[in-house]
Enzyme design. Structure first.
Site, PDB file in Angstrom:
ATOM      1  N   HIS A 152       0.849  -1.206   0.000  1.00 16.43           N
ATOM      2  CA  HIS A 152       0.000   0.000   0.000  1.00 16.43           C
ATOM      3  C   HIS A 152       0.872   1.239   0.000  1.00 16.43           C
ATOM      4  O   HIS A 152       1.941   1.257   0.603  1.00 16.43           O
ATOM      5  CB  HIS A 152      -0.942   0.006   1.214  1.00 16.43           C
ATOM      6  CG  HIS A 152      -0.255  -0.251   2.511  1.00 16.43           C
ATOM      7  ND1 HIS A 152       0.079  -1.524   2.933  1.00 16.43           N
ATOM      8  CD2 HIS A 152       0.198   0.586   3.467  1.00 16.43           C
ATOM      9  CE1 HIS A 152       0.697  -1.449   4.094  1.00 16.43           C
ATOM     10  NE2 HIS A 152       0.793  -0.177   4.441  1.00 16.43           N
ATOM     11  N   PHE A 153       0.386   2.247  -0.668  1.00 16.31           N
ATOM     12  CA  PHE A 153       1.009   3.567  -0.619  1.00 16.31           C
ATOM     13  C   PHE A 153       0.210   4.415   0.358  1.00 16.31           C
ATOM     14  O   PHE A 153      -1.014   4.508   0.243  1.00 16.31           O
ATOM     15  CB  PHE A 153       0.994   4.238  -2.000  1.00 16.31           C
ATOM     16  CG  PHE A 153       2.003   3.691  -2.961  1.00 16.31           C
ATOM     17  CD1 PHE A 153       1.696   2.593  -3.750  1.00 16.31           C
ATOM     18  CD2 PHE A 153       3.248   4.279  -3.092  1.00 16.31           C
ATOM     19  CE1 PHE A 153       2.623   2.078  -4.647  1.00 16.31           C
ATOM     20  CE2 PHE A 153       4.183   3.766  -3.991  1.00 16.31           C
ATOM     21  CZ  PHE A 153       3.869   2.667  -4.769  1.00 16.31           C
ATOM     22  N   HIS A 154       0.898   5.036   1.303  1.00 20.77           N
ATOM     23  CA  HIS A 154       0.266   6.040   2.162  1.00 20.77           C
ATOM     24  C   HIS A 154       0.233   7.368   1.406  1.00 20.77           C
ATOM     25  O   HIS A 154       1.267   7.809   0.889  1.00 20.77           O
ATOM     26  CB  HIS A 154       1.094   6.261   3.433  1.00 20.77           C
ATOM     27  CG  HIS A 154       1.178   5.092   4.347  1.00 20.77           C
ATOM     28  ND1 HIS A 154       0.463   5.009   5.519  1.00 20.77           N
ATOM     29  CD2 HIS A 154       1.907   3.948   4.281  1.00 20.77           C
ATOM     30  CE1 HIS A 154       0.747   3.886   6.133  1.00 20.77           C
ATOM     31  NE2 HIS A 154       1.624   3.207   5.404  1.00 20.77           N
TER      32      HIS A 154
HETATM   33  P1  AMP Z   1       2.176   0.034   7.267  1.00 17.55           P
HETATM   34  O1  AMP Z   1       2.771   0.227   8.644  1.00 17.55           O
HETATM   35  O2  AMP Z   1       2.888   0.802   6.195  1.00 17.55           O
HETATM   36  O3  AMP Z   1       1.990  -1.429   6.950  1.00 17.55           O
HETATM   37  O4  AMP Z   1       0.749   0.710   7.335  1.00 17.55           O
HETATM   38  C1  AMP Z   1      -0.364   0.048   7.800  1.00 17.55           C
HETATM   39  C2  AMP Z   1      -1.396   1.107   8.049  1.00 17.55           C
HETATM   40  O5  AMP Z   1      -2.663   0.461   8.094  1.00 17.55           O
HETATM   41  C3  AMP Z   1      -1.238   1.881   9.355  1.00 17.55           C
HETATM   42  O6  AMP Z   1      -1.066   3.263   9.078  1.00 17.55           O
HETATM   43  C4  AMP Z   1      -2.542   1.591  10.102  1.00 17.55           C
HETATM   44  O7  AMP Z   1      -3.035   2.720  10.788  1.00 17.55           O
HETATM   45  C5  AMP Z   1      -3.465   1.171   8.989  1.00 17.55           C
HETATM   46  N1  AMP Z   1      -4.532   0.275   9.378  1.00 17.55           N
HETATM   47  C6  AMP Z   1      -4.449  -0.814  10.172  1.00 17.55           C
HETATM   48  N2  AMP Z   1      -5.653  -1.408  10.310  1.00 17.55           N
HETATM   49  C7  AMP Z   1      -6.523  -0.669   9.563  1.00 17.55           C
HETATM   50  C8  AMP Z   1      -7.922  -0.764   9.308  1.00 17.55           C
HETATM   51  N3  AMP Z   1      -8.679  -1.734   9.821  1.00 17.55           N
HETATM   52  N4  AMP Z   1      -8.481   0.172   8.500  1.00 17.55           N
HETATM   53  C9  AMP Z   1      -7.732   1.168   7.978  1.00 17.55           C
HETATM   54  N5  AMP Z   1      -6.403   1.294   8.177  1.00 17.55           N
HETATM   55  C10 AMP Z   1      -5.816   0.403   8.976  1.00 17.55           C
END
Ligand code: AMP
Ligand code: ZN
Length: 135
Positions: free
Chosen positions: A99-101
């Site tokens: 995923h891209f933030h």
């Molecule tokens: P990463 O650390 O790059 O893998 O980012 C994962 C992101 O997913 C984090 O910023 C979390 O806040 C987000 N996240 C985790 N669970 C959920 C969820 N159920 N819905 C939306 N975002 C989520």
């Protein structure tokens, strides 16, 4: 993939705040936003990270990331955008579905993304040689 949280959100098995979807990509709001409108852009197909991604998925992802960046600028008034993408636990990846933030930045916003480091060791010539030698 069965046990993947993001696959479940795409399929509607876990609730999420969907913003956009097309044939190959899906976008929802991060549940723990760093700033207003923080989105995650992901492929519908389960792919672990950038090292394992195919070209077609990557192209679709970056085009959707751009589309969402424009949307955020126009609708929320963001003055800047950070695009962030983590690979592996060591790099902060918590969900193993690429995923891209998309992180909006606002004038007078409190968010700080630091690139402070104590690292000073790189021999740039040596690193360049390693990264450009054939084989
Ligand atoms: P990463 O650390 O790059 O893998 O980012 C994962 C992101 O997913 C984090 O910023 C979390 O806040 C987000 N996240 C985790 N669970 C959920 C969820 N159920 N819905 C939306 N975002 C989520
Ligand atoms: Zn998945």
């Amino acid at each position: 993939m069965e046990n993947c949280l993001f696959c479940k959100i795409i399929k509607g098995e876990v609730p999420g705040h969907k913003i956009y979807e097309d044939e190959n990509t899906f976008v929802f709001l991060d549940i723990n936003p760093w700033s207003r409108g923080h989105c995650l852009v992901l492929p519908k197909k389960h792919i672990r990270n950038i090292l394992e991604a195919d070209a077609e998925s990557l192209m679709a992802l970056i085009l959707t990331a751009q589309k969402i960046s424009v949307l955020i600028k126009n609708k929320l008034g963001a003055e800047g955008i950070n695009v962030l993408q983590n690979n592996s636990r060591l790099a902060g990846q918590m969900v193993d579905h690429i995923h891209f933030h998309i992180i909006p930045r606002y004038k007078n916003g409190s968010l700080q993304i630091s690139h402070k480091t104590d690292y000073k060791g790189d021999d740039l010539e040596e690193t360049q040689k390693l990264l450009t030698e054939i084989g």
